[in-house]
Design a protein around this motif. Structure first.
Motif: not given
Length: 145
Positions: A12-17, A89-92
């Motif tokens: 969550v902290a690193l915004q990883l998928r 993440v934003a583009s996804a």
């Protein structure tokens, strides 16, 4: 706090998928599927929950170092990598792949009722029936009236 909690918080902290985590683990030659990752991120009471072992977390942290800092030969700036992750993440979120099912309900056009045939009829007021009968409560006391 167990390994699963640490793994969730880093994700969550690193915004990883999930696909990014798989790539990070492949940097240290550790292969894992997305389904196995999903089992780590489930609730502890879920039937498909799986404990994250020390080896998985250790390899993820070592791969994360290479992912963020780069190697000695090709160093990276950590802030640039984090900005790229945030942009990905934003583009996804903006783009929905055609193969992915949408979880939103499709909007149906409002169906119109057909117009009644013949002369207009006057609406008759319906007699309202009481929903609850009138009940007299004594609350267990005998009152003289």
């Amino acid at each position: 706090m167990n390994n699963n909690d640490v793994f969730k918080k880093l994700r969550v902290a690193l915004q990883l998928r999930d696909d990014q985590i798989v790539e990070i683990l492949q940097l240290v030659d550790f292969r894992i599927s997305k389904a196995e990752l999903g089992a780590f991120f489930r609730n502890a009471d879920h039937p498909n929950y799986m404990d994250c072992g020390d080896q998985v977390l250790r390899n993820f942290l070592n791969g994360l170092i290479i992912h963020l800092r780069g190697t000695k030969e090709e160093p990276k700036n950590v802030q640039d990598v984090l900005k790229q992750n945030k942009a990905a993440v934003a583009s996804a979120k903006k783009e929905k792949p055609a193969g992915q099912p949408s979880f939103e309900k499709p909007k149906k056009p409002a169906a119109k009722k057909p117009a009644p045939k013949g002369p207009p009829q006057k609406a008759k007021p319906k007699k309202q029936e009481p929903i609850v009968e009138k009940v007299r409560f004594n609350n267990g006391k005998n009152k003289k009236s």
